[in-house]
Write a protein that holds these residues in place. Structure first.
Motif, PDB file in Angstrom:
ATOM      1  N   GLY A  48       0.795  -1.224   0.000  1.00 19.77           N
ATOM      2  CA  GLY A  48       0.000   0.000   0.000  1.00 19.77           C
ATOM      3  C   GLY A  48       0.826   1.272   0.000  1.00 19.77           C
ATOM      4  O   GLY A  48       0.301   2.366   0.170  1.00 19.77           O
ATOM      5  N   ASN A  49       2.115   1.155  -0.237  1.00 13.48           N
ATOM      6  CA  ASN A  49       3.014   2.313  -0.238  1.00 13.48           C
ATOM      7  C   ASN A  49       2.779   3.149  -1.498  1.00 13.48           C
ATOM      8  O   ASN A  49       2.845   2.642  -2.604  1.00 13.48           O
ATOM      9  CB  ASN A  49       4.463   1.831  -0.166  1.00 13.48           C
ATOM     10  N   MET A  50       2.494   4.455  -1.307  1.00 13.36           N
ATOM     11  CA  MET A  50       2.251   5.344  -2.440  1.00 13.36           C
ATOM     12  C   MET A  50       3.441   6.285  -2.625  1.00 13.36           C
ATOM     13  O   MET A  50       3.921   6.872  -1.659  1.00 13.36           O
ATOM     14  CB  MET A  50       1.001   6.177  -2.222  1.00 13.36           C
ATOM     15  N   SER A  51       3.884   6.418  -3.873  1.00 11.14           N
ATOM     16  CA  SER A  51       4.997   7.311  -4.182  1.00 11.14           C
ATOM     17  C   SER A  51       4.581   8.258  -5.296  1.00 11.14           C
ATOM     18  O   SER A  51       4.103   7.818  -6.339  1.00 11.14           O
ATOM     19  CB  SER A  51       6.214   6.510  -4.647  1.00 11.14           C
ATOM     20  N   PRO A  52       4.777   9.572  -5.082  1.00 11.27           N
ATOM     21  CA  PRO A  52       4.477  10.536  -6.149  1.00 11.27           C
ATOM     22  C   PRO A  52       5.713  10.770  -7.021  1.00 11.27           C
ATOM     23  O   PRO A  52       6.847  10.714  -6.544  1.00 11.27           O
ATOM     24  CB  PRO A  52       4.132  11.806  -5.370  1.00 11.27           C
ATOM     25  N   TYR A  53       5.477  11.022  -8.299  1.00  8.15           N
ATOM     26  CA  TYR A  53       6.551  11.338  -9.241  1.00  8.15           C
ATOM     27  C   TYR A  53       6.122  12.567 -10.031  1.00  8.15           C
ATOM     28  O   TYR A  53       5.059  12.582 -10.626  1.00  8.15           O
ATOM     29  CB  TYR A  53       6.830  10.156 -10.176  1.00  8.15           C
ATOM     30  N   ASP A  54       6.949  13.600 -10.012  1.00  6.54           N
ATOM     31  CA  ASP A  54       6.596  14.891 -10.607  1.00  6.54           C
ATOM     32  C   ASP A  54       6.789  14.969 -12.112  1.00  6.54           C
ATOM     33  O   ASP A  54       6.326  15.913 -12.736  1.00  6.54           O
ATOM     34  CB  ASP A  54       7.401  16.014  -9.948  1.00  6.54           C
ATOM     35  N   ASP A  55       7.489  14.000 -12.700  1.00  4.57           N
ATOM     36  CA  ASP A  55       7.731  14.067 -14.136  1.00  4.57           C
ATOM     37  C   ASP A  55       7.715  12.666 -14.743  1.00  4.57           C
ATOM     38  O   ASP A  55       7.818  11.670 -14.028  1.00  4.57           O
ATOM     39  CB  ASP A  55       9.055  14.769 -14.440  1.00  4.57           C
ATOM     40  N   ILE A  56       7.587  12.633 -16.046  1.00  8.81           N
ATOM     41  CA  ILE A  56       7.505  11.354 -16.761  1.00  8.81           C
ATOM     42  C   ILE A  56       8.760  10.520 -16.551  1.00  8.81           C
ATOM     43  O   ILE A  56       8.679   9.315 -16.334  1.00  8.81           O
ATOM     44  CB  ILE A  56       7.252  11.582 -18.268  1.00  8.81           C
ATOM     45  N   ASP A  57       9.933  11.140 -16.609  1.00 13.83           N
ATOM     46  CA  ASP A  57      11.173  10.368 -16.533  1.00 13.83           C
ATOM     47  C   ASP A  57      11.349   9.647 -15.200  1.00 13.83           C
ATOM     48  O   ASP A  57      11.779   8.492 -15.169  1.00 13.83           O
ATOM     49  CB  ASP A  57      12.382  11.255 -16.822  1.00 13.83           C
ATOM     50  N   SER A  58      10.999  10.300 -14.091  1.00 17.56           N
ATOM     51  CA  SER A  58      11.148   9.632 -12.791  1.00 17.56           C
ATOM     52  C   SER A  58      10.100   8.530 -12.625  1.00 17.56           C
ATOM     53  O   SER A  58      10.395   7.463 -12.084  1.00 17.56           O
ATOM     54  CB  SER A  58      11.090  10.638 -11.638  1.00 17.56           C
ATOM     55  N   ALA A  59       8.873   8.769 -13.110  1.00 17.51           N
ATOM     56  CA  ALA A  59       7.838   7.735 -13.056  1.00 17.51           C
ATOM     57  C   ALA A  59       8.218   6.561 -13.965  1.00 17.51           C
ATOM     58  O   ALA A  59       8.035   5.394 -13.602  1.00 17.51           O
ATOM     59  CB  ALA A  59       6.491   8.309 -13.474  1.00 17.51           C
ATOM     60  N   LEU A  60       8.762   6.880 -15.139  1.00 21.26           N
ATOM     61  CA  LEU A  60       9.205   5.863 -16.083  1.00 21.26           C
ATOM     62  C   LEU A  60      10.259   4.953 -15.458  1.00 21.26           C
ATOM     63  O   LEU A  60      10.172   3.725 -15.538  1.00 21.26           O
ATOM     64  CB  LEU A  60       9.769   6.539 -17.337  1.00 21.26           C
ATOM     65  N   GLU A  61      11.241   5.536 -14.821  1.00 25.22           N
ATOM     66  CA  GLU A  61      12.308   4.743 -14.210  1.00 25.22           C
ATOM     67  C   GLU A  61      11.764   3.832 -13.116  1.00 25.22           C
ATOM     68  O   GLU A  61      12.094   2.650 -13.057  1.00 25.22           O
ATOM     69  CB  GLU A  61      13.394   5.660 -13.636  1.00 25.22           C
ATOM     70  N   ALA A  62      10.904   4.368 -12.250  1.00 29.24           N
ATOM     71  CA  ALA A  62      10.329   3.567 -11.165  1.00 29.24           C
ATOM     72  C   ALA A  62       9.496   2.411 -11.711  1.00 29.24           C
ATOM     73  O   ALA A  62       9.622   1.261 -11.254  1.00 29.24           O
ATOM     74  CB  ALA A  62       9.480   4.447 -10.254  1.00 29.24           C
ATOM     75  N   LEU A  63       8.664   2.692 -12.701  1.00 26.05           N
ATOM     76  CA  LEU A  63       7.838   1.637 -13.293  1.00 26.05           C
ATOM     77  C   LEU A  63       8.672   0.586 -13.998  1.00 26.05           C
ATOM     78  O   LEU A  63       8.412  -0.614 -13.884  1.00 26.05           O
ATOM     79  CB  LEU A  63       6.856   2.243 -14.292  1.00 26.05           C
ATOM     80  N   TYR A  64       9.676   1.016 -14.725  1.00 25.13           N
ATOM     81  CA  TYR A  64      10.523   0.065 -15.443  1.00 25.13           C
ATOM     82  C   TYR A  64      11.204  -0.893 -14.469  1.00 25.13           C
ATOM     83  O   TYR A  64      11.252  -2.101 -14.706  1.00 25.13           O
ATOM     84  CB  TYR A  64      11.564   0.792 -16.292  1.00 25.13           C
ATOM     85  N   ILE A  65      11.695  -0.369 -13.379  1.00 29.73           N
ATOM     86  CA  ILE A  65      12.369  -1.209 -12.380  1.00 29.73           C
ATOM     87  C   ILE A  65      11.396  -2.218 -11.775  1.00 29.73           C
ATOM     88  O   ILE A  65      11.736  -3.392 -11.606  1.00 29.73           O
ATOM     89  CB  ILE A  65      13.013  -0.330 -11.280  1.00 29.73           C
ATOM     90  N   ILE A  66      10.174  -1.773 -11.487  1.00 30.11           N
ATOM     91  CA  ILE A  66       9.177  -2.679 -10.906  1.00 30.11           C
ATOM     92  C   ILE A  66       8.746  -3.745 -11.906  1.00 30.11           C
ATOM     93  O   ILE A  66       8.635  -4.922 -11.566  1.00 30.11           O
ATOM     94  CB  ILE A  66       7.956  -1.890 -10.399  1.00 30.11           C
ATOM     95  N   LEU A  67       8.502  -3.341 -13.136  1.00 28.64           N
ATOM     96  CA  LEU A  67       7.981  -4.261 -14.141  1.00 28.64           C
ATOM     97  C   LEU A  67       9.045  -5.141 -14.788  1.00 28.64           C
ATOM     98  O   LEU A  67       8.735  -6.177 -15.366  1.00 28.64           O
ATOM     99  CB  LEU A  67       7.229  -3.482 -15.233  1.00 28.64           C
ATOM    100  N   ASN A  68      10.302  -4.717 -14.715  1.00 27.10           N
ATOM    101  CA  ASN A  68      11.394  -5.455 -15.353  1.00 27.10           C
ATOM    102  C   ASN A  68      12.588  -5.610 -14.411  1.00 27.10           C
ATOM    103  O   ASN A  68      13.686  -5.144 -14.729  1.00 27.10           O
ATOM    104  CB  ASN A  68      11.836  -4.718 -16.627  1.00 27.10           C
ATOM    105  N   PRO A  69      12.405  -6.238 -13.273  1.00 21.10           N
ATOM    106  CA  PRO A  69      13.528  -6.315 -12.305  1.00 21.10           C
ATOM    107  C   PRO A  69      14.761  -7.012 -12.868  1.00 21.10           C
ATOM    108  O   PRO A  69      15.880  -6.689 -12.478  1.00 21.10           O
ATOM    109  CB  PRO A  69      12.942  -7.085 -11.123  1.00 21.10           C
ATOM    110  N   GLU A  70      14.565  -7.906 -13.827  1.00 25.69           N
ATOM    111  CA  GLU A  70      15.717  -8.597 -14.420  1.00 25.69           C
ATOM    112  C   GLU A  70      16.460  -7.718 -15.411  1.00 25.69           C
ATOM    113  O   GLU A  70      17.572  -8.013 -15.801  1.00 25.69           O
ATOM    114  CB  GLU A  70      15.276  -9.901 -15.112  1.00 25.69           C
ATOM    115  N   GLY A  71      15.852  -6.597 -15.819  1.00 22.00           N
ATOM    116  CA  GLY A  71      16.458  -5.735 -16.830  1.00 22.00           C
ATOM    117  C   GLY A  71      17.064  -4.471 -16.270  1.00 22.00           C
ATOM    118  O   GLY A  71      17.249  -3.514 -16.997  1.00 22.00           O
ATOM    119  N   LEU A  72      17.411  -4.444 -14.993  1.00 22.14           N
ATOM    120  CA  LEU A  72      17.956  -3.245 -14.377  1.00 22.14           C
ATOM    121  C   LEU A  72      19.197  -2.739 -15.075  1.00 22.14           C
ATOM    122  O   LEU A  72      19.435  -1.541 -15.138  1.00 22.14           O
ATOM    123  CB  LEU A  72      18.279  -3.489 -12.898  1.00 22.14           C
TER     124      LEU A  72
END
Length: 75
Positions: A48-72
């Motif tokens: 239930g942890n919520m994190s705000p991201y002010d721009d596309i690039d920071s949200a993109l990086e966070a999502l990519y890491i979550i969705l592709n942990p093997e592709g860091l």
């Protein structure tokens, strides 16, 4: 999910800012764009942890890491 696909999804959320669009990956995350704060809100459903991201690039990086942990190393 590729970086290009994630960026397109985030851009779409901004374009439709007058609507509430929620992207959910069941059991993993929920993503919403807030017109009021002009930020993305990413909630991890496990804790239930919520994190705000002010721009596309920071949200993109966070999502990519979550969705592709093997592709860091590809970032």
């Amino acid at each position: 999910m590729s970086i290009t696909e994630i960026k397109k999804m985030l851009s779409t959320l901004i374009q439709y800012e007058d609507s509430i669009i929620t992207h959910v990956v069941p059991g993993l995350i929920e993503l919403v764009y807030s017109k009021g704060t002009q930020s993305f809100q990413l909630t991890t459903l496990i804790d239930g942890n919520m994190s705000p991201y002010d721009d596309i690039d920071s949200a993109l990086e966070a999502l990519y890491i979550i969705l592709n942990p093997e592709g860091l190393l590809l970032l």
